[in-house]
Design a protein around this motif. Structure first.
Motif: not given
Length: 321
Positions: A265-268, A287-290, A295-297, A314-321
């Motif tokens: 992770l990196h906040d850029l 996954i820094a750019f994800d 940030k918008m969401h 509830p939050a959805p299940e993970g989607r990031l690969s």
């Protein structure tokens, strides 16, 4: 103009229910759900950035528009603050015309409180000197999307104990069973008062927050490794040789030898070759750019909370690969 007085100047302004709701809602928006909803219809959002911003300013502007609000933007030279008007008088006027103000001052929190017009105008702290609460919410949203949970996760933070680290400590510590290990250069740690608040929250939730000023004996197999740029917006270093002090805290591929499954992770913005190597930032663990997109969401979830409060679901299940 709004009559709500809900504020987000610090993670501490959120109840546990609020925090969990905003994170879950941010993940909900990231999943593509809720895009047709217009919970901010009829609202006017002020976007005031006294300091530079790419992600946060774009996130709140785009997020407000997507949720049905209209926006007014102000740059560092646009307000009569530059001609001597007080922050309090500026806030009194804005409170009569705007429904919410998103503000980055990179200064003391008192300036943000002044902009609230005596508490009449909801203000979102888009980064102050002490804390970057919307970044902390983004980080948790990203972890939720990646792992499908936040409870029980282990995060290793390496680098300056800046406003991003402060927000992360205050937010992650409020999820049960989490571990945050902060490794910060000597003299550049997290504000002791904030660290104490985070530790108190951690004790209440059965999580842990610790800080050390060296890179020996790193935790085994963290779920995420996090760093930020060494030159935080709006700050300077008191030590002329600060780069030498920070050098051992560069994030390199060696950290993945003991934790091959950890994400990065990196906040850029990032500076390849300083706080992180290109191998890591542009590598498969990153996954820094994800995180930047989230940030918008997360901004959308914050703005919805400002108007309507906690939104259940509830939050959805993970989607990031």
């Amino acid at each position: 103009m709004t009559t709500h007085t809900r504020q987000l100047l610090s993670i501490d302004d959120l109840t546990d229910e609020d925090l969990h709701s905003i994170v879950a809602r941010g993940a909900h928006f990231a999943s593509g759900a809720g895009r047709a909803e217009q919970p901010l219809e009829g609202w006017i959002a002020g976007i005031y950035f006294k300091k530079t911003s790419t992600r946060t300013r774009t996130a709140f502007s785009a997020g407000a528009l997507r949720l049905g609000a209209r926006i007014l933007t102000y740059g560092p030279a646009d307000l009569q603050l530059n001609t001597g008007e007080t922050v309090e008088d500026t806030g009194q006027v804005m409170a009569r015309m705007l429904d919410v103000l998103v503000a980055r001052t990179a200064g003391p929190d008192e300036e943000l409180r002044g902009l609230s017009g005596g508490g009449r105008l909801p203000v979102v702290n888009a980064m102050s000197a002490a804390e970057h609460p919307t970044q902390g919410l983004t980080d948790l949203t990203t972890l939720q999307l990646k792992f499908g949970r936040i409870e029980g996760l282990s995060v290793l933070y390496v680098g300056e104990g800046n406003n991003t680290a402060s927000a992360l400590a205050l937010a992650l510590s409020r999820y049960p069973g989490t571990t945050l290990e902060l490794r910060t250069p000597p003299g550049y740690g997290v504000d002791p008062a904030i660290l104490a608040r985070a530790a108190a929250q951690a004790a209440r939730h059965g999580s842990t927050v610790t800080e050390q000023h060296h890179m020996d004996g790193l935790p085994e197999q963290p779920d995420a490794v996090y760093t930020t740029r060494w030159q935080t917006t709006g700050t300077t270093k008191p030590d002329a040789n600060w780069r030498e002090i920070f050098a051992p805290f560069q994030v390199t591929g060696r950290l993945w030898e003991a934790a091959p499954k950890a994400v990065f992770l990196h906040d850029l913005p990032a500076h390849r070759g300083e706080e992180v190597t290109a191998e890591v930032l542009d590598g498969p663990a990153s996954i820094a750019f994800d995180q930047a997109e989230n940030k918008m969401h997360s901004a959308m979830a914050v703005l919805e909370w400002i108007r309507h409060g906690a939104v259940s679901g509830p939050a959805p299940e993970g989607r990031l690969s």
